[in-house]
Design a protein around this motif. Structure first.
Motif, PDB file in Angstrom:
ATOM      1  N   ILE A  91       0.785  -1.294  -0.030  1.00  0.00           N
ATOM      2  CA  ILE A  91      -0.085   0.067  -0.067  1.00  0.00           C
ATOM      3  C   ILE A  91       0.865   1.143  -0.053  1.00  0.00           C
ATOM      4  O   ILE A  91       0.522   2.436  -0.552  1.00  0.00           O
ATOM      5  CB  ILE A  91      -1.164   0.095   1.069  1.00  0.00           C
ATOM      6  CG1 ILE A  91      -2.030  -1.157   1.146  1.00  0.00           C
ATOM      7  CG2 ILE A  91      -1.670   1.306   1.361  1.00  0.00           C
ATOM      8  CD1 ILE A  91      -2.877  -1.043  -0.093  1.00  0.00           C
ATOM      9  N   SER A  92       1.764   1.240   0.918  1.00  0.00           N
ATOM     10  CA  SER A  92       2.702   2.334   0.844  1.00  0.00           C
ATOM     11  C   SER A  92       3.323   2.693  -0.444  1.00  0.00           C
ATOM     12  O   SER A  92       3.544   3.877  -0.749  1.00  0.00           O
ATOM     13  CB  SER A  92       3.820   2.184   1.977  1.00  0.00           C
ATOM     14  OG  SER A  92       3.189   2.163   3.289  1.00  0.00           O
ATOM     15  N   LEU A  93       3.900   1.574  -1.257  1.00  0.00           N
ATOM     16  CA  LEU A  93       4.457   2.088  -2.284  1.00  0.00           C
ATOM     17  C   LEU A  93       3.460   2.259  -3.651  1.00  0.00           C
ATOM     18  O   LEU A  93       4.043   3.066  -4.381  1.00  0.00           O
ATOM     19  CB  LEU A  93       5.160   0.698  -2.878  1.00  0.00           C
ATOM     20  CG  LEU A  93       6.522   0.380  -2.242  1.00  0.00           C
ATOM     21  CD1 LEU A  93       7.098  -0.906  -2.802  1.00  0.00           C
ATOM     22  CD2 LEU A  93       7.608   1.643  -2.451  1.00  0.00           C
ATOM     23  N   LEU A  94       2.381   1.774  -3.344  1.00  0.00           N
ATOM     24  CA  LEU A  94       1.321   1.934  -4.287  1.00  0.00           C
ATOM     25  C   LEU A  94       1.086   3.651  -4.279  1.00  0.00           C
ATOM     26  O   LEU A  94       0.862   4.119  -5.172  1.00  0.00           O
ATOM     27  CB  LEU A  94       0.155   1.139  -4.208  1.00  0.00           C
ATOM     28  CG  LEU A  94      -1.186   1.336  -5.123  1.00  0.00           C
ATOM     29  CD1 LEU A  94      -1.012   1.472  -6.441  1.00  0.00           C
ATOM     30  CD2 LEU A  94      -2.412   0.439  -4.558  1.00  0.00           C
ATOM     31  N   ALA A 217       9.677  12.761  -5.325  1.00  0.00           N
ATOM     32  CA  ALA A 217       8.388  13.099  -4.977  1.00  0.00           C
ATOM     33  C   ALA A 217       7.913  11.928  -4.170  1.00  0.00           C
ATOM     34  O   ALA A 217       6.807  12.025  -3.364  1.00  0.00           O
ATOM     35  CB  ALA A 217       7.487  13.547  -5.902  1.00  0.00           C
ATOM     36  N   VAL A 218       8.359  10.645  -4.712  1.00  0.00           N
ATOM     37  CA  VAL A 218       7.642   9.452  -4.193  1.00  0.00           C
ATOM     38  C   VAL A 218       8.062   9.238  -2.471  1.00  0.00           C
ATOM     39  O   VAL A 218       7.055   8.983  -1.784  1.00  0.00           O
ATOM     40  CB  VAL A 218       8.461   8.351  -4.788  1.00  0.00           C
ATOM     41  CG1 VAL A 218       7.902   7.020  -4.106  1.00  0.00           C
ATOM     42  CG2 VAL A 218       8.136   8.287  -6.120  1.00  0.00           C
ATOM     43  N   GLY A 219       9.157   9.650  -2.027  1.00  0.00           N
ATOM     44  CA  GLY A 219       9.445   9.714  -0.723  1.00  0.00           C
ATOM     45  C   GLY A 219       8.385  10.608   0.076  1.00  0.00           C
ATOM     46  O   GLY A 219       7.914  10.323   1.285  1.00  0.00           O
ATOM     47  N   SER A 220       8.168  11.906  -0.580  1.00  0.00           N
ATOM     48  CA  SER A 220       7.340  12.852   0.281  1.00  0.00           C
ATOM     49  C   SER A 220       5.944  12.285   0.229  1.00  0.00           C
ATOM     50  O   SER A 220       5.293  12.607   1.143  1.00  0.00           O
ATOM     51  CB  SER A 220       7.524  14.095  -0.411  1.00  0.00           C
ATOM     52  OG  SER A 220       8.894  14.789  -0.509  1.00  0.00           O
ATOM     53  N   ALA A 221       5.396  11.797  -0.704  1.00  0.00           N
ATOM     54  CA  ALA A 221       4.238  10.979  -0.913  1.00  0.00           C
ATOM     55  C   ALA A 221       3.802   9.901   0.198  1.00  0.00           C
ATOM     56  O   ALA A 221       2.797   9.804   0.746  1.00  0.00           O
ATOM     57  CB  ALA A 221       3.904  10.552  -2.248  1.00  0.00           C
ATOM     58  N   ILE A 222       4.868   9.008   0.248  1.00  0.00           N
ATOM     59  CA  ILE A 222       4.966   8.139   1.179  1.00  0.00           C
ATOM     60  C   ILE A 222       4.764   8.714   2.779  1.00  0.00           C
ATOM     61  O   ILE A 222       3.975   8.220   3.481  1.00  0.00           O
ATOM     62  CB  ILE A 222       6.023   7.201   1.140  1.00  0.00           C
ATOM     63  CG1 ILE A 222       6.046   6.340  -0.211  1.00  0.00           C
ATOM     64  CG2 ILE A 222       6.291   6.266   2.308  1.00  0.00           C
ATOM     65  CD1 ILE A 222       7.358   5.362  -0.463  1.00  0.00           C
TER      66      ILE A 222
END
Length: 295
Positions: A91-94, A217-222
Motif C-alpha cells: 500500500i505504501s509503495l502504491l 516526490a515518491v518519498g514525500s508522498a509516502i
C-alpha cells in the motif's frame, strides 16, 4: 542505416548513464534497498497468507514480545507484526508512486504551458501555483481526504493535487531555458506548432529534471500517506505503515513498552524514503550536474 545509427547512439547513451550512476555510491545503495523493498512487496502474497491477517484466526496473544513463532511480536489483536509490516509495503509503495506520478504530471504540464505560451495564461497558472505553494500542503491534503470518500484512491488524488507546485516551477524554469535555444526558433520558423515544439523538443529536454523530481516526490508522498493514516484519515480496510503506527498509539503499545509494534513500520518508512531520496539525488547529479551543483 539511420535506424541502426540511432540505436547505437541510444545504447551508448544508456551505457554512459549506467556508468555515471554506478559512480554514485549513495545512489547505488538507495537503488539496491528499493529493489529489495520491491521484491518484498511482490512476494508478500506468497509470504503472508490471508488468514495471517484475520483477527478471527489470530493465534498470538495481545502485544506478545518477539519470539520464534512471531519474530517481530504481535499487535493488540494477536496478529504478527512482521506479517502486517510486509503487507503494508504494497500500500505504501502504491500510494507513494501513484501520487508522485500524478503530482509530477500535473506540475510538468502546468510548467511547460506557462513557460511556452506566456501572457495572461502564464500569469494565471503562476498565480494558481503560488496559491498552492502558500497553503500548507498537509492541511489541504487533510481537507481533501476528509471531504472525499475514504479510500486509497482518495489519498492518491489528495496528495497528487497538493504537491505539484514545486515541480511546476522547476519545469517552467527549465522550459524557458530550452525555448531560448536557436533550434526552437528554427522549429517555429519551419512551421512547427505548439504541440510539435512542446512534445518533440521541450519535453525530451526537461525529462531528466522530471525523472529526478518524480523519484524525490515518491518519498514525500509516502510520508504524506503515513501521516494521513496516522491521523485516522487513511483507508481502514487496508494495512499501511501509518495505520500500524496509529493502531499502536490507540492500543496503548507506547505506554506498555511494546517497542516491537512501533519500530518495524517506522523503520520501514525511513528506509524507503531514504532510498528514494538517495536515488533522486544521484539522478540529479547524473542527469543535471549544473542544477545539482547550485543546490
Amino acid at each position: 542505416m539511420t535506424a541502426a545509427i540511432t540505436w547505437q547512439r541510444r545504447r551508448a547513451a544508456a551505457a554512459g548513464f549506467a556508468r555515471s550512476y554506478l559512480a554514485q555510491p549513495p545512489g547505488v545503495v538507495g537503488a539496491a534497498g528499493l529493489l529489495m523493498v520491491l521484491l518484498v512487496a511482490l512476494a508478500t502474497p506468497l509470504l503472508v497468507p490471508a488468514e495471517a491477517l484475520s483477527v478471527i484466526t489470530a493465534t498470538g496473544g495481545v502485544l506478545e514480545p518477539p519470539s520464534v513463532a512471531f519474530p517481530l511480536g504481535t499487535d493488540e489483536n494477536g496478529l504478527s507484526v512482521l506479517a502486517l509490516t510486509l503487507t503494508g509495503t504494497r500500500i505504501s509503495l502504491l500510494v507513494g508512486v501513484s501520487a508522485a506520478l500524478l503530482s509530477v504530471v500535473i506540475g510538468t504540464l502546468v510548467g511547460m504551458v506557462a513557460a511556452h505560451f506566456g501572457g495572461w495564461l502564464s500569469a494565471l497558472l503562476l498565480r494558481l501555483t503560488d496559491f498552492f505553494l502558500v497553503l500548507p500542503s498537509l492541511v489541504l491534503t487533510i481537507v481533501l481526504s476528509t471531504v472525499l470518500e475514504r479510500g486509497v484512491l482518495t489519498i492518491i488524488v489528495a496528495i497528487g493535487l497538493t504537491s505539484w507546485p514545486s515541480t511546476a516551477r522547476l519545469v517552467r524554469a527549465q522550459t524557458l531555458t530550452v525555448e531560448a535555444r536557436p533550434y526552437i526558433e528554427r522549429a517555429h520558423v519551419l512551421g512547427g506548432g505548439h504541440l510539435h515544439v512542446l512534445g518533440r523538443h521541450v519535453l525530451p529536454a526537461v525529462l531528466p529534471l522530471v525523472l529526478a523530481s518524480t523519484t524525490l516526490a515518491v518519498g514525500s508522498a509516502i510520508i504524506a500517506e503515513s501521516t494521513l493514516a496516522f491521523l485516522g484519515l487513511g483507508d481502514p480496510t487496508v494495512v499501511s505503515w501509518g495505520g500500524m503506527l496509529k493502531s499502536a498509539l490507540d492500543s496503548g503499545a507506547i505506554t506498555a513498552g511494546a517497542w516491537w509494534y512501533l519500530l518495524p513500520p517506522g523503520f520501514a518508512i525511513v528506509v524507503v524514503v531514504l532510498g528514494f531520496t538517495l536515488v533522486g539525488r544521484a539522478l540529479e547529479i547524473v542527469l543535471n550536474p549544473a542544477l545539482a551543483a547550485r543546490r
